[in-house]
Write an enzyme that holds these catalytic residues in place. Structure first.
Site, PDB file in Angstrom:
ATOM      1  N   ASP A 282      24.076  39.394  43.988  1.00  0.00           N
ATOM      2  CA  ASP A 282      25.087  38.448  44.462  1.00  0.00           C
ATOM      3  C   ASP A 282      25.069  38.371  45.989  1.00  0.00           C
ATOM      4  OD1 ASP A 282      27.271  36.832  44.860  1.00  0.00           O
ATOM      5  OD2 ASP A 282      28.773  38.329  44.250  1.00  0.00           O
ATOM      6  N   LYS A 289      27.739  36.157  51.825  1.00  0.00           N
ATOM      7  CA  LYS A 289      28.486  37.376  52.143  1.00  0.00           C
ATOM      8  C   LYS A 289      28.046  37.928  53.499  1.00  0.00           C
ATOM      9  CE  LYS A 289      29.059  39.239  47.455  1.00  0.00           C
ATOM     10  NZ  LYS A 289      30.526  39.240  47.484  1.00  0.00           N
ATOM     11  N   ASP A 300      25.808  44.038  40.544  1.00  0.00           N
ATOM     12  CA  ASP A 300      26.792  43.061  40.090  1.00  0.00           C
ATOM     13  C   ASP A 300      26.569  42.664  38.622  1.00  0.00           C
ATOM     14  OD1 ASP A 300      29.117  41.731  40.786  1.00  0.00           O
ATOM     15  OD2 ASP A 300      28.096  39.954  41.574  1.00  0.00           O
ATOM     16  N   ASP A 359      30.866  32.237  46.224  1.00  0.00           N
ATOM     17  CA  ASP A 359      30.855  33.692  46.024  1.00  0.00           C
ATOM     18  C   ASP A 359      31.782  34.112  44.871  1.00  0.00           C
ATOM     19  OD1 ASP A 359      30.153  36.294  46.456  1.00  0.00           O
ATOM     20  OD2 ASP A 359      31.374  36.574  48.259  1.00  0.00           O
ATOM     21  N   GLU A 361      31.401  33.608  41.864  1.00  0.00           N
ATOM     22  CA  GLU A 361      30.437  33.154  40.846  1.00  0.00           C
ATOM     23  C   GLU A 361      30.632  33.854  39.511  1.00  0.00           C
ATOM     24  OE1 GLU A 361      29.877  35.595  42.810  1.00  0.00           O
ATOM     25  OE2 GLU A 361      28.993  37.068  41.457  1.00  0.00           O
ATOM     26  N   ARG A 363      33.275  34.519  37.704  1.00  0.00           N
ATOM     27  CA  ARG A 363      34.121  33.790  36.748  1.00  0.00           C
ATOM     28  C   ARG A 363      33.421  32.565  36.187  1.00  0.00           C
ATOM     29  NH1 ARG A 363      38.491  33.724  41.501  1.00  0.00           N
ATOM     30  NH2 ARG A 363      37.142  35.422  42.107  1.00  0.00           N
TER      31      ARG A 363
HETATM   32  N1  BES Z   1      30.660  40.632  42.965  1.00  0.00           N
HETATM   33  C1  BES Z   1      31.749  40.297  43.805  1.00  0.00           C
HETATM   34  C2  BES Z   1      32.913  41.292  43.725  1.00  0.00           C
HETATM   35  C3  BES Z   1      32.640  42.675  44.236  1.00  0.00           C
HETATM   36  C4  BES Z   1      32.924  42.992  45.547  1.00  0.00           C
HETATM   37  C5  BES Z   1      32.162  43.654  43.402  1.00  0.00           C
HETATM   38  C6  BES Z   1      32.686  44.260  46.024  1.00  0.00           C
HETATM   39  C7  BES Z   1      31.918  44.948  43.861  1.00  0.00           C
HETATM   40  C8  BES Z   1      32.181  45.250  45.181  1.00  0.00           C
HETATM   41  C9  BES Z   1      32.291  38.917  43.442  1.00  0.00           C
HETATM   42  O1  BES Z   1      31.354  38.023  42.959  1.00  0.00           O
HETATM   43  C10 BES Z   1      32.837  38.343  44.693  1.00  0.00           C
HETATM   44  O2  BES Z   1      32.058  38.020  45.556  1.00  0.00           O
HETATM   45  N2  BES Z   1      34.139  38.242  44.766  1.00  0.00           N
HETATM   46  C11 BES Z   1      34.775  37.692  45.918  1.00  0.00           C
HETATM   47  C12 BES Z   1      35.434  36.407  45.509  1.00  0.00           C
HETATM   48  C13 BES Z   1      36.062  35.655  46.605  1.00  0.00           C
HETATM   49  C14 BES Z   1      35.048  35.197  47.620  1.00  0.00           C
HETATM   50  C15 BES Z   1      36.724  34.447  46.011  1.00  0.00           C
HETATM   51  C16 BES Z   1      35.823  38.707  46.379  1.00  0.00           C
HETATM   52  O3  BES Z   1      36.518  39.262  45.541  1.00  0.00           O
HETATM   53  O4  BES Z   1      35.872  38.960  47.571  1.00  0.00           O
HETATM   54 ZN    ZN Z   2      29.682  38.822  42.111  1.00  0.00          ZN
HETATM   55 MN    MN Z   3      30.416  36.921  44.493  1.00  0.00          MN
END
Ligand code: BES
Ligand code: ZN
Ligand code: MN
Length: 505
Positions: A282, A289, A300, A359, A361, A363
Protein backbone atom coordinates in the site's frame (compact mmCIF):
# COMPACT_ATOMS: atom_id res chain seq x y z
CA UNK A 1 15.95 -20.59 3.72
CA UNK A 2 14.28 -19.27 6.86
CA UNK A 3 16.13 -20.29 9.97
CA UNK A 4 12.93 -21.03 11.85
CA UNK A 5 13.20 -24.74 12.36
CA UNK A 6 10.16 -26.69 13.40
CA UNK A 7 10.17 -27.82 16.96
CA UNK A 8 9.17 -31.23 18.32
CA UNK A 9 6.79 -30.53 21.18
CA UNK A 10 5.94 -33.50 23.37
CA UNK A 11 4.76 -34.37 26.82
CA UNK A 12 7.42 -35.63 29.17
CA UNK A 13 6.89 -39.35 29.63
CA UNK A 14 9.31 -39.65 32.51
CA UNK A 15 6.63 -38.81 35.01
CA UNK A 16 7.48 -41.70 37.21
CA UNK A 17 11.21 -42.09 36.62
CA UNK A 18 12.46 -38.51 36.35
CA UNK A 19 14.92 -39.58 33.64
CA UNK A 20 14.99 -37.44 30.54
CA UNK A 21 17.21 -36.24 27.74
CA UNK A 22 16.78 -32.49 28.14
CA UNK A 23 19.86 -30.29 28.51
CA UNK A 24 17.97 -27.48 30.24
CA UNK A 25 14.85 -27.17 32.36
CA UNK A 26 12.57 -24.12 32.43
CA UNK A 27 10.73 -23.17 35.60
CA UNK A 28 8.04 -20.51 35.83
CA UNK A 29 8.35 -17.98 38.65
CA UNK A 30 5.58 -15.72 39.92
CA UNK A 31 6.38 -12.29 41.40
CA UNK A 32 4.22 -13.08 44.43
CA UNK A 33 5.79 -16.52 44.95
CA UNK A 34 9.56 -16.21 44.45
CA UNK A 35 10.39 -19.90 44.77
CA UNK A 36 10.25 -23.10 42.74
CA UNK A 37 6.63 -24.06 43.09
CA UNK A 38 6.61 -27.29 41.15
CA UNK A 39 8.38 -30.45 42.21
CA UNK A 40 11.68 -29.79 40.52
CA UNK A 41 13.85 -32.54 39.06
CA UNK A 42 16.96 -30.91 40.48
CA UNK A 43 19.57 -32.28 42.79
CA UNK A 44 19.99 -30.74 46.22
CA UNK A 45 22.83 -28.38 45.29
CA UNK A 46 21.10 -27.08 42.17
CA UNK A 47 17.84 -26.55 43.98
CA UNK A 48 19.62 -24.58 46.69
CA UNK A 49 21.40 -22.38 44.13
CA UNK A 50 18.12 -21.49 42.46
CA UNK A 51 16.25 -20.92 45.70
CA UNK A 52 19.00 -18.71 47.13
CA UNK A 53 18.93 -16.66 43.98
CA UNK A 54 15.16 -16.26 44.12
CA UNK A 55 15.19 -15.43 47.81
CA UNK A 56 17.85 -12.78 47.23
CA UNK A 57 15.52 -11.18 44.67
CA UNK A 58 17.99 -11.58 41.82
CA UNK A 59 15.17 -12.91 39.68
CA UNK A 60 11.80 -11.39 40.51
CA UNK A 61 9.57 -13.30 38.14
CA UNK A 62 8.50 -10.20 36.21
CA UNK A 63 6.53 -10.80 33.06
CA UNK A 64 8.82 -11.34 30.00
CA UNK A 65 11.96 -11.81 32.15
CA UNK A 66 14.18 -14.85 31.70
CA UNK A 67 17.45 -15.98 33.30
CA UNK A 68 19.76 -18.88 32.43
CA UNK A 69 21.72 -20.43 35.30
CA UNK A 70 24.39 -23.12 35.06
CA UNK A 71 23.70 -25.36 38.00
CA UNK A 72 26.19 -28.13 37.28
CA UNK A 73 29.21 -28.71 35.11
CA UNK A 74 28.72 -29.61 31.48
CA UNK A 75 29.36 -33.26 32.21
CA UNK A 76 26.15 -33.63 34.19
CA UNK A 77 24.08 -35.72 31.79
CA UNK A 78 20.58 -34.50 32.52
CA UNK A 79 18.13 -31.68 32.50
CA UNK A 80 19.54 -30.21 35.69
CA UNK A 81 22.59 -28.93 33.86
CA UNK A 82 21.03 -25.61 33.14
CA UNK A 83 18.00 -23.95 34.60
CA UNK A 84 16.00 -21.36 32.71
CA UNK A 85 13.86 -19.18 34.93
CA UNK A 86 10.83 -17.66 33.23
CA UNK A 87 8.89 -14.78 34.78
CA UNK A 88 5.10 -14.98 34.74
CA UNK A 89 4.20 -11.84 36.70
CA UNK A 90 1.63 -12.13 39.48
CA UNK A 91 -0.86 -14.94 40.06
CA UNK A 92 -3.62 -12.38 39.92
CA UNK A 93 -2.83 -11.32 36.35
CA UNK A 94 -2.12 -14.82 35.09
CA UNK A 95 -3.91 -15.91 31.92
CA UNK A 96 -3.24 -18.57 29.33
CA UNK A 97 -1.74 -15.81 27.23
CA UNK A 98 0.86 -15.10 29.92
CA UNK A 99 1.94 -18.71 29.64
CA UNK A 100 1.90 -18.61 25.83
CA UNK A 101 4.21 -15.60 25.82
CA UNK A 102 6.41 -17.08 28.54
CA UNK A 103 6.86 -20.33 26.59
CA UNK A 104 7.70 -18.30 23.47
CA UNK A 105 10.22 -16.25 25.44
CA UNK A 106 11.69 -19.41 26.95
CA UNK A 107 12.18 -20.96 23.52
CA UNK A 108 13.92 -17.88 22.17
CA UNK A 109 16.14 -17.57 25.25
CA UNK A 110 17.00 -21.28 25.12
CA UNK A 111 17.96 -20.95 21.47
CA UNK A 112 20.35 -18.15 22.32
CA UNK A 113 21.89 -20.37 24.99
CA UNK A 114 22.36 -23.11 22.33
CA UNK A 115 20.04 -25.48 24.18
CA UNK A 116 18.98 -28.55 22.16
CA UNK A 117 16.24 -29.96 24.30
CA UNK A 118 14.30 -27.79 26.68
CA UNK A 119 12.12 -29.31 29.35
CA UNK A 120 9.35 -26.91 30.39
CA UNK A 121 7.74 -27.41 33.79
CA UNK A 122 4.10 -26.39 33.51
CA UNK A 123 3.22 -24.11 36.42
CA UNK A 124 0.75 -25.46 38.92
CA UNK A 125 -1.90 -22.74 39.05
CA UNK A 126 -5.04 -23.06 41.11
CA UNK A 127 -7.97 -23.96 38.89
CA UNK A 128 -5.61 -24.42 35.94
CA UNK A 129 -6.94 -26.87 33.41
CA UNK A 130 -3.90 -28.98 32.46
CA UNK A 131 -4.84 -29.55 28.78
CA UNK A 132 -5.55 -25.84 28.29
CA UNK A 133 -2.30 -24.83 29.97
CA UNK A 134 -0.32 -27.39 28.00
CA UNK A 135 -1.96 -26.10 24.81
CA UNK A 136 -0.98 -22.52 25.60
CA UNK A 137 2.62 -23.50 26.41
CA UNK A 138 2.91 -25.60 23.26
CA UNK A 139 1.43 -22.82 21.11
CA UNK A 140 3.84 -20.35 22.63
CA UNK A 141 6.77 -22.66 21.91
CA UNK A 142 5.80 -23.12 18.24
CA UNK A 143 5.08 -19.41 17.79
CA UNK A 144 8.34 -18.54 19.54
CA UNK A 145 10.32 -20.48 16.94
CA UNK A 146 9.14 -18.28 14.11
CA UNK A 147 11.81 -16.25 12.31
CA UNK A 148 11.50 -13.86 9.39
CA UNK A 149 15.15 -13.65 8.42
CA UNK A 150 14.31 -15.21 5.02
CA UNK A 151 16.92 -13.16 3.23
CA UNK A 152 19.73 -13.33 5.76
CA UNK A 153 22.83 -15.41 5.21
CA UNK A 154 23.71 -17.80 7.99
CA UNK A 155 27.19 -18.85 8.90
CA UNK A 156 27.63 -22.57 9.43
CA UNK A 157 26.98 -23.39 13.07
CA UNK A 158 24.69 -20.42 13.52
CA UNK A 159 21.49 -22.36 12.92
CA UNK A 160 19.05 -22.86 15.75
CA UNK A 161 20.04 -25.77 17.96
CA UNK A 162 16.69 -26.20 19.64
CA UNK A 163 14.90 -29.32 18.48
CA UNK A 164 12.82 -30.60 21.37
CA UNK A 165 10.48 -28.97 23.84
CA UNK A 166 8.98 -31.33 26.36
CA UNK A 167 6.22 -30.22 28.66
CA UNK A 168 6.23 -31.73 32.12
CA UNK A 169 3.16 -31.40 34.28
CA UNK A 170 3.43 -31.50 38.02
CA UNK A 171 0.25 -33.40 38.63
CA UNK A 172 -1.33 -34.90 35.54
CA UNK A 173 0.16 -37.91 33.80
CA UNK A 174 0.15 -37.73 29.99
CA UNK A 175 -3.31 -38.66 28.71
CA UNK A 176 -5.30 -38.28 25.50
CA UNK A 177 -6.72 -34.90 26.44
CA UNK A 178 -3.21 -33.54 26.90
CA UNK A 179 -2.00 -35.11 23.68
CA UNK A 180 -4.98 -33.63 21.76
CA UNK A 181 -4.25 -30.17 23.05
CA UNK A 182 -0.63 -30.43 21.92
CA UNK A 183 -1.78 -31.45 18.46
CA UNK A 184 -4.21 -28.52 18.33
CA UNK A 185 -1.40 -26.17 19.37
CA UNK A 186 0.84 -27.49 16.60
CA UNK A 187 -1.84 -27.01 13.96
CA UNK A 188 -2.98 -23.56 15.05
CA UNK A 189 0.52 -22.18 15.56
CA UNK A 190 1.62 -23.71 12.25
CA UNK A 191 -1.19 -21.85 10.48
CA UNK A 192 -0.39 -18.61 12.31
CA UNK A 193 3.30 -18.90 11.41
CA UNK A 194 2.34 -19.55 7.78
CA UNK A 195 0.23 -16.36 7.80
CA UNK A 196 3.14 -14.45 9.39
CA UNK A 197 5.56 -15.63 6.72
CA UNK A 198 3.29 -14.16 4.02
CA UNK A 199 2.86 -10.84 5.83
CA UNK A 200 6.63 -10.55 6.36
CA UNK A 201 7.34 -11.22 2.68
CA UNK A 202 8.33 -8.06 0.75
CA UNK A 203 5.83 -6.55 -1.68
CA UNK A 204 8.01 -7.38 -4.68
CA UNK A 205 8.09 -11.09 -3.90
CA UNK A 206 4.42 -11.34 -3.00
CA UNK A 207 2.32 -9.49 -5.58
CA UNK A 208 -1.37 -10.52 -5.83
CA UNK A 209 -0.83 -13.39 -8.25
CA UNK A 210 1.96 -14.85 -6.11
CA UNK A 211 -0.23 -14.47 -3.01
CA UNK A 212 -2.92 -16.41 -4.89
CA UNK A 213 -0.40 -19.04 -5.93
CA UNK A 214 0.80 -19.51 -2.34
CA UNK A 215 -2.85 -19.80 -1.20
CA UNK A 216 -3.56 -22.43 -3.87
CA UNK A 217 -0.44 -24.38 -2.92
CA UNK A 218 -1.53 -24.42 0.72
CA UNK A 219 -5.10 -25.35 -0.28
CA UNK A 220 -3.85 -28.35 -2.24
CA UNK A 221 -1.81 -29.51 0.74
CA UNK A 222 -4.71 -29.20 3.20
CA UNK A 223 -7.56 -30.41 1.00
CA UNK A 224 -9.32 -27.07 0.50
CA UNK A 225 -11.11 -26.10 -2.72
CA UNK A 226 -9.66 -23.02 -4.47
CA UNK A 227 -11.12 -20.72 -7.05
CA UNK A 228 -9.15 -17.60 -7.88
CA UNK A 229 -10.78 -14.92 -10.02
CA UNK A 230 -8.30 -13.10 -12.24
CA UNK A 231 -8.35 -9.44 -13.23
CA UNK A 232 -10.57 -10.10 -16.27
CA UNK A 233 -13.19 -11.87 -14.13
CA UNK A 234 -13.04 -9.17 -11.47
CA UNK A 235 -13.80 -6.53 -14.07
CA UNK A 236 -16.42 -8.58 -15.89
CA UNK A 237 -18.32 -9.35 -12.67
CA UNK A 238 -18.41 -5.69 -11.73
CA UNK A 239 -16.09 -5.60 -8.74
CA UNK A 240 -15.18 -1.99 -9.39
CA UNK A 241 -13.70 -1.43 -5.94
CA UNK A 242 -11.12 -4.20 -6.25
CA UNK A 243 -10.53 -3.46 -9.91
CA UNK A 244 -10.13 0.26 -9.22
CA UNK A 245 -7.54 -0.19 -6.48
CA UNK A 246 -5.56 -2.58 -8.68
CA UNK A 247 -5.72 -0.50 -11.84
CA UNK A 248 -2.67 1.67 -11.10
CA UNK A 249 -0.33 -1.29 -10.76
CA UNK A 250 1.50 -3.42 -13.33
CA UNK A 251 0.55 -6.36 -11.11
CA UNK A 252 -3.07 -7.38 -11.75
CA UNK A 253 -5.49 -7.86 -8.82
CA UNK A 254 -7.08 -11.19 -7.91
CA UNK A 255 -9.90 -12.53 -5.76
CA UNK A 256 -8.74 -15.58 -3.81
CA UNK A 257 -11.56 -17.90 -2.72
CA UNK A 258 -10.88 -20.98 -0.58
CA UNK A 259 -13.58 -23.31 0.66
CA UNK A 260 -13.64 -25.79 3.48
CA UNK A 261 -16.47 -28.33 3.48
CA UNK A 262 -16.27 -30.71 6.45
CA UNK A 263 -17.20 -34.33 5.93
CA UNK A 264 -20.91 -34.89 5.92
CA UNK A 265 -21.79 -31.19 5.46
CA UNK A 266 -24.94 -30.31 3.56
CA UNK A 267 -26.02 -27.19 1.66
CA UNK A 268 -28.55 -26.49 4.40
CA UNK A 269 -25.78 -25.92 6.94
CA UNK A 270 -24.62 -22.43 7.80
CA UNK A 271 -21.78 -21.05 5.70
CA UNK A 272 -19.36 -18.73 7.45
CA UNK A 273 -17.18 -16.33 5.48
CA UNK A 274 -13.79 -14.96 6.55
CA UNK A 275 -13.01 -11.96 4.36
CA UNK A 276 -9.45 -10.63 4.54
CA UNK A 277 -7.89 -7.47 3.17
CA UNK A 278 -5.16 -8.48 0.74
CA UNK A 279 -3.27 -5.34 -0.26
CA UNK A 280 0.17 -6.76 -1.04
CA UNK A 281 1.68 -3.28 -0.88
CA UNK A 282 0.00 0.00 0.00
CA UNK A 283 1.81 3.08 -1.28
CA UNK A 284 -1.39 5.07 -0.81
CA UNK A 285 -1.73 5.44 -4.59
CA UNK A 286 -2.05 9.02 -5.92
CA UNK A 287 -2.82 10.13 -2.33
CA UNK A 288 0.68 8.83 -1.68
CA UNK A 289 1.89 8.05 1.84
CA UNK A 290 4.89 9.73 3.48
CA UNK A 291 8.11 7.73 3.07
CA UNK A 292 8.69 7.17 6.79
CA UNK A 293 7.58 3.68 7.76
CA UNK A 294 6.09 2.89 4.37
CA UNK A 295 7.97 -0.42 4.25
CA UNK A 296 5.53 -1.78 6.84
CA UNK A 297 2.84 -1.60 4.15
CA UNK A 298 4.15 -4.90 2.77
CA UNK A 299 2.01 -6.42 5.51
CA UNK A 300 -1.22 -4.77 4.36
CA UNK A 301 -2.42 -8.26 3.39
CA UNK A 302 -2.11 -9.62 6.96
CA UNK A 303 -5.92 -9.89 7.25
CA UNK A 304 -6.07 -11.94 4.06
CA UNK A 305 -3.26 -14.20 5.23
CA UNK A 306 -5.04 -14.71 8.57
CA UNK A 307 -8.33 -15.65 6.87
CA UNK A 308 -6.51 -18.22 4.71
CA UNK A 309 -4.46 -19.49 7.66
CA UNK A 310 -7.61 -20.01 9.69
CA UNK A 311 -9.06 -22.22 6.95
CA UNK A 312 -5.87 -24.23 6.88
CA UNK A 313 -6.13 -24.88 10.62
CA UNK A 314 -9.88 -25.64 10.54
CA UNK A 315 -9.31 -28.19 7.76
CA UNK A 316 -6.39 -29.83 9.53
CA UNK A 317 -8.38 -30.05 12.76
CA UNK A 318 -11.42 -31.34 10.81
CA UNK A 319 -13.73 -28.86 12.55
CA UNK A 320 -17.40 -29.17 11.73
CA UNK A 321 -18.23 -25.92 9.99
CA UNK A 322 -18.61 -24.91 6.32
CA UNK A 323 -16.34 -21.92 5.76
CA UNK A 324 -15.23 -19.84 2.82
CA UNK A 325 -12.26 -17.46 2.86
CA UNK A 326 -12.52 -14.53 0.45
CA UNK A 327 -9.41 -12.43 -0.09
CA UNK A 328 -9.56 -9.49 -2.48
CA UNK A 329 -5.91 -8.81 -3.31
CA UNK A 330 -4.31 -5.90 -5.17
CA UNK A 331 -1.28 -3.64 -5.12
CA UNK A 332 -2.09 0.03 -4.42
CA UNK A 333 0.24 2.04 -6.67
CA UNK A 334 0.33 5.50 -8.23
CA UNK A 335 0.67 5.58 -12.03
CA UNK A 336 -0.86 7.07 -15.15
CA UNK A 337 -3.65 4.52 -14.87
CA UNK A 338 -4.22 4.82 -11.12
CA UNK A 339 -7.46 5.88 -9.44
CA UNK A 340 -7.60 9.63 -8.87
CA UNK A 341 -9.21 11.43 -5.96
CA UNK A 342 -12.75 12.23 -7.08
CA UNK A 343 -13.12 9.13 -9.25
CA UNK A 344 -16.24 7.04 -8.70
CA UNK A 345 -16.16 3.23 -8.66
CA UNK A 346 -19.18 0.94 -9.09
CA UNK A 347 -19.05 -2.04 -6.73
CA UNK A 348 -20.34 -5.61 -6.99
CA UNK A 349 -23.25 -4.82 -4.66
CA UNK A 350 -24.34 -2.09 -7.10
CA UNK A 351 -23.49 0.88 -4.87
CA UNK A 352 -21.13 3.54 -6.17
CA UNK A 353 -18.32 5.01 -4.06
CA UNK A 354 -16.54 8.32 -4.56
CA UNK A 355 -12.81 7.85 -3.99
CA UNK A 356 -11.92 10.94 -1.96
CA UNK A 357 -8.58 9.50 -0.87
CA UNK A 358 -6.89 6.70 -2.79
CA UNK A 359 -5.11 5.66 0.42
CA UNK A 360 -8.45 4.54 1.87
CA UNK A 361 -8.19 1.55 -0.49
CA UNK A 362 -8.84 -1.25 2.01
CA UNK A 363 -12.55 -0.50 2.27
CA UNK A 364 -12.82 -0.38 -1.54
CA UNK A 365 -11.54 -3.93 -1.93
CA UNK A 366 -13.34 -5.25 1.16
CA UNK A 367 -16.79 -4.12 0.07
CA UNK A 368 -16.41 -6.29 -3.03
CA UNK A 369 -15.10 -9.16 -0.90
CA UNK A 370 -18.06 -8.87 1.47
CA UNK A 371 -20.57 -8.65 -1.38
CA UNK A 372 -18.97 -11.68 -3.03
CA UNK A 373 -19.17 -13.67 0.22
CA UNK A 374 -22.87 -12.82 0.47
CA UNK A 375 -23.41 -13.87 -3.15
CA UNK A 376 -21.97 -17.28 -2.21
CA UNK A 377 -24.62 -17.57 0.50
CA UNK A 378 -22.59 -16.64 3.57
CA UNK A 379 -24.80 -16.67 6.66
CA UNK A 380 -22.23 -14.98 8.91
CA UNK A 381 -19.18 -12.88 8.10
CA UNK A 382 -16.00 -11.87 9.88
CA UNK A 383 -13.65 -9.55 8.03
CA UNK A 384 -10.07 -8.87 9.07
CA UNK A 385 -8.20 -5.86 7.80
CA UNK A 386 -5.20 -3.65 8.48
CA UNK A 387 -7.67 -0.90 7.79
CA UNK A 388 -6.91 2.36 9.59
CA UNK A 389 -4.18 4.30 11.31
CA UNK A 390 -6.93 5.69 13.51
CA UNK A 391 -7.47 2.37 15.32
CA UNK A 392 -3.77 2.42 16.27
CA UNK A 393 -4.28 5.82 17.89
CA UNK A 394 -7.50 4.71 19.59
CA UNK A 395 -6.50 1.32 21.02
CA UNK A 396 -2.71 0.94 20.73
CA UNK A 397 -1.16 -2.47 20.05
CA UNK A 398 -2.95 -4.53 22.67
CA UNK A 399 -6.50 -4.56 21.36
CA UNK A 400 -7.94 -5.24 17.93
CA UNK A 401 -10.84 -2.94 17.04
CA UNK A 402 -14.13 -4.84 16.74
CA UNK A 403 -17.17 -3.41 14.91
CA UNK A 404 -20.41 -5.21 14.25
CA UNK A 405 -24.02 -4.99 13.14
CA UNK A 406 -25.10 -7.85 15.41
CA UNK A 407 -24.62 -7.97 19.20
CA UNK A 408 -24.78 -11.73 19.52
CA UNK A 409 -22.24 -12.38 16.75
CA UNK A 410 -20.04 -9.59 18.13
CA UNK A 411 -19.96 -11.15 21.56
CA UNK A 412 -19.14 -14.60 20.15
CA UNK A 413 -16.17 -13.15 18.25
CA UNK A 414 -15.11 -11.09 21.27
CA UNK A 415 -15.16 -14.18 23.50
CA UNK A 416 -13.20 -16.21 20.95
CA UNK A 417 -10.61 -13.43 20.66
CA UNK A 418 -10.20 -13.25 24.43
CA UNK A 419 -9.80 -17.03 24.70
CA UNK A 420 -7.24 -16.97 21.90
CA UNK A 421 -5.21 -14.33 23.72
CA UNK A 422 -5.86 -11.83 20.90
CA UNK A 423 -8.18 -9.46 22.77
CA UNK A 424 -10.58 -7.28 20.79
CA UNK A 425 -12.39 -4.16 21.93
CA UNK A 426 -15.86 -3.33 20.66
CA UNK A 427 -16.09 0.10 19.03
CA UNK A 428 -19.23 2.05 18.18
CA UNK A 429 -20.68 1.97 14.72
CA UNK A 430 -23.93 3.62 13.85
CA UNK A 431 -25.56 6.05 11.49
CA UNK A 432 -24.53 8.87 13.84
CA UNK A 433 -21.34 8.76 11.83
CA UNK A 434 -22.98 8.66 8.42
CA UNK A 435 -22.03 12.22 7.36
CA UNK A 436 -18.50 10.91 6.99
CA UNK A 437 -19.52 8.48 4.26
CA UNK A 438 -22.07 10.62 2.40
CA UNK A 439 -21.03 11.84 -1.03
CA UNK A 440 -22.62 14.58 -3.12
CA UNK A 441 -21.99 12.62 -6.31
CA UNK A 442 -22.13 8.89 -5.43
CA UNK A 443 -23.95 6.59 -2.99
CA UNK A 444 -21.01 6.79 -0.58
CA UNK A 445 -17.51 8.23 -0.28
CA UNK A 446 -14.46 6.42 1.03
CA UNK A 447 -13.13 9.13 3.33
CA UNK A 448 -14.65 11.96 5.35
CA UNK A 449 -11.88 13.23 7.63
CA UNK A 450 -10.79 12.01 11.06
CA UNK A 451 -11.47 9.96 13.12
CA UNK A 452 -11.82 7.31 10.50
CA UNK A 453 -11.94 3.75 11.88
CA UNK A 454 -15.65 4.13 12.68
CA UNK A 455 -16.46 5.66 9.29
CA UNK A 456 -14.57 2.87 7.51
CA UNK A 457 -16.54 0.28 9.51
CA UNK A 458 -19.81 2.06 8.79
CA UNK A 459 -19.12 1.93 5.05
CA UNK A 460 -18.39 -1.81 5.25
CA UNK A 461 -21.60 -2.37 7.22
CA UNK A 462 -23.67 -1.04 4.31
CA UNK A 463 -22.34 -3.93 2.24
CA UNK A 464 -22.79 -6.55 4.96
CA UNK A 465 -26.43 -5.39 5.02
CA UNK A 466 -28.52 -7.77 7.17
CA UNK A 467 -25.94 -10.57 7.37
CA UNK A 468 -24.45 -10.85 10.88
CA UNK A 469 -21.00 -9.38 10.42
CA UNK A 470 -17.96 -8.47 12.49
CA UNK A 471 -15.13 -6.29 11.27
CA UNK A 472 -11.74 -6.66 12.99
CA UNK A 473 -9.39 -3.73 12.42
CA UNK A 474 -5.98 -5.33 13.00
CA UNK A 475 -3.82 -2.40 11.81
CA UNK A 476 -2.02 -2.25 15.18
CA UNK A 477 -2.13 -5.88 16.33
CA UNK A 478 -0.86 -7.51 13.13
CA UNK A 479 2.61 -6.05 13.43
CA UNK A 480 5.31 -5.73 16.10
CA UNK A 481 7.39 -2.66 15.43
CA UNK A 482 10.09 -3.97 17.75
CA UNK A 483 11.37 -7.42 18.62
CA UNK A 484 9.69 -8.91 21.70
CA UNK A 485 11.02 -11.59 24.04
CA UNK A 486 8.63 -14.06 22.38
CA UNK A 487 8.68 -12.77 18.79
CA UNK A 488 10.85 -11.01 16.23
CA UNK A 489 9.85 -7.58 14.94
CA UNK A 490 7.29 -8.01 12.16
CA UNK A 491 4.12 -9.96 11.51
CA UNK A 492 2.21 -11.45 14.46
CA UNK A 493 -0.30 -13.67 12.63
CA UNK A 494 -3.13 -12.14 14.63
CA UNK A 495 -6.60 -13.36 13.75
CA UNK A 496 -5.78 -16.98 12.99
CA UNK A 497 -6.20 -18.12 16.58
CA UNK A 498 -9.32 -16.01 17.09
CA UNK A 499 -11.04 -17.50 14.04
CA UNK A 500 -10.13 -21.05 15.00
CA UNK A 501 -11.49 -20.47 18.53
CA UNK A 502 -14.66 -19.03 16.98
CA UNK A 503 -15.15 -22.11 14.84
CA UNK A 504 -14.42 -24.48 17.73
CA UNK A 505 -17.18 -22.62 19.64
N1 BES B 1 -3.17 0.17 5.29
C1 BES B 1 -3.52 1.44 5.81
C2 BES B 1 -3.76 1.44 7.32
C3 BES B 1 -2.57 1.15 8.19
C4 BES B 1 -1.81 2.19 8.67
C5 BES B 1 -2.26 -0.14 8.55
C6 BES B 1 -0.72 1.93 9.47
C7 BES B 1 -1.16 -0.42 9.37
C8 BES B 1 -0.39 0.63 9.83
C9 BES B 1 -4.79 1.96 5.14
O1 BES B 1 -4.96 1.56 3.83
C10 BES B 1 -4.69 3.44 5.14
O2 BES B 1 -3.86 3.95 4.41
N2 BES B 1 -5.49 4.08 5.94
C11 BES B 1 -5.49 5.50 6.01
C12 BES B 1 -6.81 5.99 5.48
C13 BES B 1 -6.94 7.45 5.40
C14 BES B 1 -5.96 8.04 4.43
C15 BES B 1 -8.33 7.76 4.92
C16 BES B 1 -5.33 5.87 7.49
O3 BES B 1 -5.97 5.25 8.33
O4 BES B 1 -4.53 6.75 7.76
ZN1 ZN C 1 -4.02 -0.15 3.26
MN1 MN D 1 -4.06 2.88 2.45
Amino acid sequence: MPSSKSLQVKLADDHATGANAADATAFCVFTDEPRLSVAAPLDEAARRTVEDLLRAGEFKGEWDDTLVIHTADAATPNSARRVLLVGLGSHEDFTRDTLRRAAGGAVRRAREARVKHLRFMLPDVAGGDAPELACAAAEGAHLGCYENDFYQQREAGEESTLEHFTIATASAAPDDALRDSLERARVVAGAANWARSLADEPGASLPPREFARRAAEMAAEFGLAVETLDAGEIRKRGMGGLWGVGQGSDEPPALIVLRYEPEGASDEDELWAFVGKGITFDTGGISIKPALGMEEMKSDMAGGAAALGALRACAELKLKRRIVAVVPTAENMPSGRALKPGDVVRTLAGYTIEVVDTDAEGRLVLVDGIAYARSLGATRIVDLATLTGSIIVALGDHRTGLFSNDDEWASRVETAAARAGEPAWRMPMSDDYKKKIESPIADFKNYGGRPDATAAALLLSKFAADTPWVHLDIAATSWHEEAQPHAPAGATGTGVRTLVELVRG
